[in-house]
Design a protein around this motif. Structure first.
Motif, PDB file in Angstrom:
ATOM      1  N   SER A 172     -45.242  21.367  32.129  1.00  0.00           N
ATOM      2  CA  SER A 172     -45.869  21.690  31.541  1.00  0.00           C
ATOM      3  C   SER A 172     -46.145  23.177  31.799  1.00  0.00           C
ATOM      4  N   CYS A 173     -46.087  24.333  32.524  1.00  0.00           N
ATOM      5  CA  CYS A 173     -46.469  25.394  32.889  1.00  0.00           C
ATOM      6  C   CYS A 173     -44.667  26.290  32.503  1.00  0.00           C
ATOM      7  N   HIS A 174     -43.406  25.358  33.605  1.00  0.00           N
ATOM      8  CA  HIS A 174     -42.571  26.030  34.334  1.00  0.00           C
ATOM      9  C   HIS A 174     -41.320  25.049  33.458  1.00  0.00           C
ATOM     10  N   GLN A 175     -40.465  26.168  32.932  1.00  0.00           N
ATOM     11  CA  GLN A 175     -39.566  25.698  31.824  1.00  0.00           C
ATOM     12  C   GLN A 175     -38.539  24.546  32.999  1.00  0.00           C
ATOM     13  N   GLN A 176     -38.127  23.593  32.137  1.00  0.00           N
ATOM     14  CA  GLN A 176     -36.915  22.386  33.193  1.00  0.00           C
ATOM     15  C   GLN A 176     -35.786  23.161  33.335  1.00  0.00           C
ATOM     16  N   SER A 177     -35.758  24.218  31.998  1.00  0.00           N
ATOM     17  CA  SER A 177     -34.621  24.570  32.066  1.00  0.00           C
ATOM     18  C   SER A 177     -34.205  25.514  33.177  1.00  0.00           C
ATOM     19  N   GLY A 178     -34.813  26.060  33.854  1.00  0.00           N
ATOM     20  CA  GLY A 178     -34.905  26.694  34.959  1.00  0.00           C
ATOM     21  C   GLY A 178     -35.041  28.441  34.612  1.00  0.00           C
ATOM     22  N   ALA A 179     -35.840  28.663  32.973  1.00  0.00           N
ATOM     23  CA  ALA A 179     -35.558  30.001  32.321  1.00  0.00           C
ATOM     24  C   ALA A 179     -37.304  30.284  33.114  1.00  0.00           C
ATOM     25  N   ALA A 180     -37.113  31.851  33.555  1.00  0.00           N
ATOM     26  CA  ALA A 180     -38.025  32.512  33.696  1.00  0.00           C
ATOM     27  C   ALA A 180     -38.660  33.699  32.619  1.00  0.00           C
ATOM     28  N   SER A 181     -39.759  33.347  32.459  1.00  0.00           N
ATOM     29  CA  SER A 181     -40.490  34.011  31.383  1.00  0.00           C
ATOM     30  C   SER A 181     -41.795  34.452  32.023  1.00  0.00           C
ATOM     31  N   GLY A 182     -42.165  34.891  32.253  1.00  0.00           N
ATOM     32  CA  GLY A 182     -43.777  35.354  33.248  1.00  0.00           C
ATOM     33  C   GLY A 182     -44.167  34.520  34.778  1.00  0.00           C
ATOM     34  N   ILE A 183     -43.723  33.185  34.403  1.00  0.00           N
ATOM     35  CA  ILE A 183     -43.942  31.552  35.338  1.00  0.00           C
ATOM     36  C   ILE A 183     -42.529  31.770  35.563  1.00  0.00           C
ATOM     37  N   PRO A 184     -42.742  32.154  37.131  1.00  0.00           N
ATOM     38  CA  PRO A 184     -41.362  31.377  37.378  1.00  0.00           C
ATOM     39  C   PRO A 184     -40.598  30.105  37.859  1.00  0.00           C
ATOM     40  N   SER A 185     -39.479  30.306  37.616  1.00  0.00           N
ATOM     41  CA  SER A 185     -38.374  29.082  37.233  1.00  0.00           C
ATOM     42  C   SER A 185     -38.079  28.213  38.496  1.00  0.00           C
ATOM     43  N   ILE A 186     -38.651  27.163  38.567  1.00  0.00           N
ATOM     44  CA  ILE A 186     -38.937  26.197  40.116  1.00  0.00           C
ATOM     45  C   ILE A 186     -37.649  25.224  40.076  1.00  0.00           C
ATOM     46  N   THR A 187     -36.471  25.118  39.256  1.00  0.00           N
ATOM     47  CA  THR A 187     -35.380  24.677  39.091  1.00  0.00           C
ATOM     48  C   THR A 187     -34.355  24.798  40.886  1.00  0.00           C
ATOM     49  N   ASN A 188     -33.769  24.022  41.075  1.00  0.00           N
ATOM     50  CA  ASN A 188     -32.497  24.032  41.928  1.00  0.00           C
ATOM     51  C   ASN A 188     -33.175  24.357  43.130  1.00  0.00           C
ATOM     52  N   TRP A 189     -34.183  24.286  43.651  1.00  0.00           N
ATOM     53  CA  TRP A 189     -34.699  25.211  44.601  1.00  0.00           C
ATOM     54  C   TRP A 189     -34.227  24.203  45.726  1.00  0.00           C
ATOM     55  N   PRO A 190     -34.390  24.433  47.472  1.00  0.00           N
ATOM     56  CA  PRO A 190     -34.446  23.687  48.221  1.00  0.00           C
ATOM     57  C   PRO A 190     -35.545  22.602  48.239  1.00  0.00           C
ATOM     58  N   ALA A 191     -35.171  21.641  48.591  1.00  0.00           N
ATOM     59  CA  ALA A 191     -36.800  20.777  49.164  1.00  0.00           C
ATOM     60  C   ALA A 191     -37.652  21.965  49.535  1.00  0.00           C
ATOM     61  N   ASP A 192     -36.685  22.215  51.256  1.00  0.00           N
ATOM     62  CA  ASP A 192     -37.787  22.604  52.149  1.00  0.00           C
ATOM     63  C   ASP A 192     -38.732  23.985  51.222  1.00  0.00           C
ATOM     64  N   ILE A 193     -37.849  24.449  51.026  1.00  0.00           N
ATOM     65  CA  ILE A 193     -38.750  25.645  50.393  1.00  0.00           C
ATOM     66  C   ILE A 193     -39.725  25.519  49.016  1.00  0.00           C
ATOM     67  N   PHE A 194     -39.281  24.498  48.197  1.00  0.00           N
ATOM     68  CA  PHE A 194     -40.624  23.767  47.218  1.00  0.00           C
ATOM     69  C   PHE A 194     -41.847  23.181  47.860  1.00  0.00           C
ATOM     70  N   VAL A 195     -41.686  22.388  49.503  1.00  0.00           N
ATOM     71  CA  VAL A 195     -42.619  22.084  50.185  1.00  0.00           C
ATOM     72  C   VAL A 195     -43.046  23.181  50.564  1.00  0.00           C
ATOM     73  N   THR A 196     -43.026  24.004  51.186  1.00  0.00           N
ATOM     74  CA  THR A 196     -43.455  24.361  51.897  1.00  0.00           C
ATOM     75  C   THR A 196     -44.646  25.828  50.675  1.00  0.00           C
ATOM     76  N   ALA A 197     -43.696  26.097  49.613  1.00  0.00           N
ATOM     77  CA  ALA A 197     -44.361  26.922  48.621  1.00  0.00           C
ATOM     78  C   ALA A 197     -45.326  26.376  48.216  1.00  0.00           C
ATOM     79  N   MET A 198     -45.568  24.453  47.800  1.00  0.00           N
ATOM     80  CA  MET A 198     -46.647  24.046  47.614  1.00  0.00           C
ATOM     81  C   MET A 198     -47.524  23.225  48.149  1.00  0.00           C
ATOM     82  N   HIS A 199     -47.316  22.907  49.843  1.00  0.00           N
ATOM     83  CA  HIS A 199     -48.241  23.223  50.799  1.00  0.00           C
ATOM     84  C   HIS A 199     -48.952  24.644  51.220  1.00  0.00           C
TER      85      HIS A 199
END
Length: 234
Positions: A172-199
């Motif tokens: 609803s905020c991060h674009q599924q396409s991977g586009a980043a317009s003010g709100i950063p993209s979160i697509t195709n991140w390595p899982a450990d980076i994503f998990v670390t950010a969320m924690h």
């Protein structure tokens, strides 16, 4: 959630002095600096117009010399034609010593020597360039956050199908396409980076009201599932 925010703090090079502004300044202090040092020539905010200098709305990631109808100096246009873009780094260098960065600029300002002052000023200008401007980890002034996560949490193998089911609140905020317009993209991140950010949000290491609320509602397994989904999203 932004991968760059997990890297060591970004420093940008100054000119000659060896001093460099660091991202994540104080925008309220920057507003006072803008009023004292910049407002006689520049406007920013709603209704801002060109004065002696161009308006500064949307300055980050803008090509130099791009404001239609403003008469730039010849040397500024030479830099513009060579591809100069106003990033955090280039703005920091320009504000430090305008006449060194752009020869014969019409900007009649001796420069702001304090790296802290420049960082605060740029944090203020960011309010008029980023959308939403209250995410400190988003470009153009990404604030770095170091955080370690228990290896047992990182070892959880997430279910990407379950992650897709959970992802609707993210997209609803991060674009599924991977586009980043003010709100950063979160697509195709390595899982450990994503998990670390969320924690980091979950444990309050990163401060952002919406992200802290979202992360606090997710279990370790749900975060792993989201990470597995976004890592390989098409």
């Amino acid at each position: 959630m932004i991968r760059a925010a997990l890297l060591p703090a970004v420093l940008v090079a100054g000119l000659g002095s060896g001093s460099a502004a660091q991202v994540g300044g104080d925008p309220d202090r920057g507003e006072a600096l803008f009023r004292s040092d910049c407002a006689s020539c520049h406007q920013v905010g709603q209704g801002a117009r060109n004065r002696v200098g161009p308006h500064l709305n949307g300055i980050f990631d803008r090509q130099a010399g791009a404001i239609e109808g403003f008469r730039y100096s010849e040397d500024m246009m030479l830099r513009a034609d060579a591809g100069l873009k106003w990033t955090f780094e280039s703005l920091d260098r320009y504000i430090e010593n305008p006449r060194v960065f752009v020869s014969r600029t019409r900007m009649n300002y001796v420069g702001m020597k304090s790296a802290e002052d420049r960082s605060d000023l740029l944090a203020y200008l960011r309010r008029f360039s980023a959308d939403p401007a209250n995410i400190p980890e988003a470009a153009p002034t990404a604030a770095a956050v170091d955080h370690e996560v228990d290896p047992e949490i990182l070892a959880i193998v997430g279910d990407p199908a379950y992650g897709e089911y959970l992802s609707t609140e993210c997209t609803s905020c991060h674009q599924q396409s991977g586009a980043a317009s003010g709100i950063p993209s979160i697509t195709n991140w390595p899982a450990d980076i994503f998990v670390t950010a969320m924690h980091a949000y979950k444990e309050g290491v990163r401060e952002h009201n919406v992200m802290e609320m979202m992360a606090s509602r997710l279990s370790n397994e749900e975060i792993a599932a989201l990470a597995a989904y976004f890592e390989n999203i098409e």
